[in-house]
Design an enzyme around this catalytic site. Structure first.
Site, PDB file in Angstrom:
ATOM      1  CE1 TYR A  56      70.205   6.351  69.492  1.00 37.18           C
ATOM      2  CE2 TYR A  56      68.092   5.521  70.220  1.00 37.18           C
ATOM      3  CZ  TYR A  56      68.845   6.252  69.331  1.00 37.18           C
ATOM      4  OH  TYR A  56      68.235   6.878  68.278  1.00 37.18           O
ATOM      5  CG  PHE A  69      63.471  15.402  73.947  1.00 37.02           C
ATOM      6  CD1 PHE A  69      63.746  15.333  75.310  1.00 37.02           C
ATOM      7  CD2 PHE A  69      64.424  14.897  73.058  1.00 37.02           C
ATOM      8  CE1 PHE A  69      64.935  14.776  75.760  1.00 37.02           C
ATOM      9  CE2 PHE A  69      65.618  14.344  73.512  1.00 37.02           C
ATOM     10  CZ  PHE A  69      65.867  14.290  74.869  1.00 37.02           C
TER      11      PHE A  69
HETATM   12  C1  LIG Z   1      67.704   2.802  64.517  1.00 38.75           C
HETATM   13  C2  LIG Z   1      68.449   3.117  63.216  1.00 38.75           C
HETATM   14  C3  LIG Z   1      68.756   4.599  63.205  1.00 38.75           C
HETATM   15  C4  LIG Z   1      69.717   2.260  63.181  1.00 38.75           C
HETATM   16  O1  LIG Z   1      70.529   2.643  62.077  1.00 38.75           O
HETATM   17  P1  LIG Z   1      71.587   1.650  61.378  1.00 38.75           P
HETATM   18  O2  LIG Z   1      72.381   2.477  60.452  1.00 38.75           O
HETATM   19  O3  LIG Z   1      70.886   0.460  60.883  1.00 38.75           O
HETATM   20  O4  LIG Z   1      72.495   1.214  62.610  1.00 38.75           O
HETATM   21  P2  LIG Z   1      73.949   0.554  62.504  1.00 38.75           P
HETATM   22  O5  LIG Z   1      74.056  -0.192  61.205  1.00 38.75           O
HETATM   23  O6  LIG Z   1      74.983   1.569  62.780  1.00 38.75           O
HETATM   24  O7  LIG Z   1      73.853  -0.480  63.701  1.00 38.75           O
HETATM   25  C5  LIG Z   1      74.784  -0.561  64.735  1.00 38.75           C
HETATM   26  C6  LIG Z   1      74.428  -1.715  65.612  1.00 38.75           C
HETATM   27  O8  LIG Z   1      73.145  -1.484  66.204  1.00 38.75           O
HETATM   28  C7  LIG Z   1      72.255  -2.552  65.901  1.00 38.75           C
HETATM   29  N1  LIG Z   1      70.939  -1.936  65.700  1.00 38.75           N
HETATM   30  C8  LIG Z   1      70.682  -0.854  64.974  1.00 38.75           C
HETATM   31  N2  LIG Z   1      69.364  -0.586  65.014  1.00 38.75           N
HETATM   32  C9  LIG Z   1      68.803  -1.513  65.797  1.00 38.75           C
HETATM   33  C10 LIG Z   1      67.477  -1.760  66.201  1.00 38.75           C
HETATM   34  N3  LIG Z   1      66.467  -0.972  65.795  1.00 38.75           N
HETATM   35  N4  LIG Z   1      67.238  -2.801  67.006  1.00 38.75           N
HETATM   36  C11 LIG Z   1      68.258  -3.592  67.416  1.00 38.75           C
HETATM   37  N5  LIG Z   1      69.560  -3.411  67.042  1.00 38.75           N
HETATM   38  C12 LIG Z   1      69.814  -2.378  66.238  1.00 38.75           C
HETATM   39  C13 LIG Z   1      72.815  -3.163  64.639  1.00 38.75           C
HETATM   40  O9  LIG Z   1      72.373  -4.484  64.477  1.00 38.75           O
HETATM   41  C14 LIG Z   1      74.293  -3.035  64.865  1.00 38.75           C
HETATM   42  O10 LIG Z   1      74.709  -4.065  65.742  1.00 38.75           O
HETATM   43  P3  LIG Z   1      76.224  -4.610  65.757  1.00 38.75           P
HETATM   44  O11 LIG Z   1      77.088  -3.443  66.175  1.00 38.75           O
HETATM   45  O12 LIG Z   1      76.183  -5.696  66.767  1.00 38.75           O
HETATM   46  O13 LIG Z   1      76.482  -5.062  64.354  1.00 38.75           O
HETATM   47  C15 LIG Z   1      67.598   2.765  61.980  1.00 38.75           C
HETATM   48  O14 LIG Z   1      67.212   1.411  62.062  1.00 38.75           O
HETATM   49  C16 LIG Z   1      66.361   3.611  61.834  1.00 38.75           C
HETATM   50  O15 LIG Z   1      66.398   4.637  61.175  1.00 38.75           O
HETATM   51  N6  LIG Z   1      65.236   3.197  62.462  1.00 38.75           N
HETATM   52  C17 LIG Z   1      63.989   3.899  62.366  1.00 38.75           C
HETATM   53  C18 LIG Z   1      64.029   5.249  63.023  1.00 38.75           C
HETATM   54  C19 LIG Z   1      64.370   5.191  64.478  1.00 38.75           C
HETATM   55  O16 LIG Z   1      63.973   4.277  65.192  1.00 38.75           O
HETATM   56  N7  LIG Z   1      65.129   6.176  64.926  1.00 38.75           N
HETATM   57  C20 LIG Z   1      65.538   6.283  66.275  1.00 38.75           C
HETATM   58  C21 LIG Z   1      64.715   7.333  66.915  1.00 38.75           C
HETATM   59  S1  LIG Z   1      65.074   7.422  68.663  1.00 38.75           S
END
Ligand SMILES: CC(C)(COP(=O)(O)OP(=O)(O)OC[C@H]1O[C@@H](n2cnc3c(N)ncnc32)[C@H](O)[C@@H]1OP(=O)(O)O)[C@@H](O)C(=O)NCCC(=O)NCCS
Length: 401
Positions: A124, A401
């Site tokens: 984030y 939360f």
């Molecule tokens: C975390 C999550 C929502 C990211 O979604 P995503 O669509 O893959 O994210 P994006 O493609 O928009 O990524 C944006 C950037 O964040 C990075 N990023 C996204 N998720 C990441 C992670 N888990 N760890 C490290 N980097 C991450 C990407 O590499 C990308 O980097 P860049 O801007 O340098 O290219 C997804 O991996 C997910 O659903 N994870 C499991 C559920 C979860 O953890 N939810 C969060 C609850 S708090």
């Protein structure tokens, strides 16, 4: 450029979003009975869906969380949760598009700050969220823990059932007030999700009653480390709310009187909670970890900076960079009397997620500068910035939360 679009979901689409979110965290869809309990915790108009054609591939939702306590005041707050992207759609910008849209919606709602709890700490920061409070894990061997004598409060502590807890706890929380930076209101869905869950897992809620009525409570659970029940019995303090320091101490003393308990633990407790000072031997309180608690986004930087009080020091000019909300970019002059935009050159410059880490007093500018995370254009500005932003209490939310 990703080929998906972001829409606000209506009530017929929210269950699919819930299923997608659970799936992203490797959890099965909620059965009908569970969904009936959960669906009311989605606030209308606050769940976003990312679509590829007409297929849902990602989601994020939020609650209007009420107020966030900041030094000397409080500000409107949104709470973000249930963020997930379908596993076959990750790393294509879906979350980035959801975050962008969600931040805009907070701006429109006048929510000048937003908070979340992060599953992974690398996600984030890029969206402008920074760690603004931390908590410590504590562990106390109950057989070694000799409590110092205390006159007590003269009040009485009683266990209450789930229905009584659901009525009393929100009232006690509200009456106790947001007493330290980082504390937040607790919105209806928070109570609905968290208190019943604690009782369903055999948690207990004990209420303290003082001369003016109910003024504190503790939620705890006791579990054995072995299925036979002959292992270590661990009492975990899940929540502790007190109107006064005396009630706080009395509630902690109460949990140490619970029988058939070997160890008392607490997670994400305030860094400066004076627990050690209740015991004859301070060493009985073992700190097991320090973890990030509040992830904070300053959605409207000028409004957020203007809303808090500052310490006494000569002014400092802070340059802020915000990739997602460029209207926050600029320089801000901070003085003991407040903060406002300025045309003056910056003394210190940093990204908006790091500004959030300083905002409630969790980390001094000089610490960030020592790690090379702040551009220091005037070295004399660091102690001034530390004094202006520093707080006497560690920031802490206490609402997970
Ligand atoms: C975390 C999550 C929502 C990211 O979604 P995503 O669509 O893959 O994210 P994006 O493609 O928009 O990524 C944006 C950037 O964040 C990075 N990023 C996204 N998720 C990441 C992670 N888990 N760890 C490290 N980097 C991450 C990407 O590499 C990308 O980097 P860049 O801007 O340098 O290219 C997804 O991996 C997910 O659903 N994870 C499991 C559920 C979860 O953890 N939810 C969060 C609850 S708090």
């Amino acid at each position: 450029m990703a080929d998906h679009d972001i829409r606000v979901l209506d009530e017929t689409q929210v269950r699919a979003a819930h299923t997608l979110f659970r799936g992203s965290l490797h959890t099965a869809p909620a059965p009908d009975e569970k969904w009936e309990q959960v669906k009311g915790t989605y606030e209308p108009g606050r769940t976003l869906g990312a679509f590829q054609d007409d297929e849902l591939v990602g989601t994020a939702q939020s609650w209007a969380a009420g107020r966030l306590a900041v030094p000397g005041g409080d500000v409107p707050l949104a709470a973000v949760s249930r963020v997930g992207v379908r596993t076959d759609w990750t790393r294509r910008g879906v979350l980035s598009a959801l975050m962008r849209r969600q931040l805009r919606s907070f701006q429109e709602a006048g929510e000048i700050t937003a908070t979340l709890r992060a599953s992974e700490s690398t996600i984030y920061g890029r969206f402008g969220y920074g760690v603004a409070s931390r908590g410590r894990g504590v562990k106390i061997d109950r057989y070694r823990a000799a409590l110092l004598p205390s006159p007590g409060t003269g009040g009485r502590i009683r266990l209450v059932d789930k229905d009584t807890a659901l009525t009393l706890a929100p009232r006690i929380y509200e009456a106790a007030g947001l007493t330290r930076p980082g504390a937040t209101s607790r919105w209806p869905a928070w109570w609905q999700l968290n208190l019943p869950r604690a009782f369903d897992e055999n948690g207990k809620l004990a209420v303290h009653r003082g001369p003016d009525g109910d003024d504190g409570f503790v939620v705890y659970e006791v579990k054995s480390s072995s299925p036979s029940g002959h292992g270590n019995w661990v009492l975990t303090v899940l929540d502790l709310v007190a109107a006064t320091p005396q009630v706080w101490a009395e509630l902690w003393r109460f949990v140490f009187r619970v029988d058939v308990v070997d160890e008392v633990v607490g997670d994400l407790r305030p860094l400066d909670e004076p627990l050690e000072w209740l015991f004859a031997d301070r060493r009985v309180v073992k700190v097991t970890e320090v973890e990030d608690e509040t992830w904070l986004r300053l959605v409207d930087v000028p409004a957020a900076l203007a809303a808090r009080a500052y310490g006494r020091a000569e002014p400092v000019v802070i340059g802020v960079r915000d990739r997602y909300l460029p209207e926050n970019d600029g320089t801000y002059r901070v003085t003991p009397d407040g903060a406002e935009r300025t045309d003056r050159p910056a003394d210190l410059a940093l990204d908006v997620d790091l500004l959030a880490s300083t905002y409630l007093g969790d980390v001094p500018f000089s610490t960030l500068a020592a790690a090379g995370r702040v551009d220091v254009l005037d070295h004399t500005a660091l102690p001034r910035a530390d004094a202006l932003f520093g707080t006497s209490q560690s920031p802490w939310a206490g609402t997970f939360f």
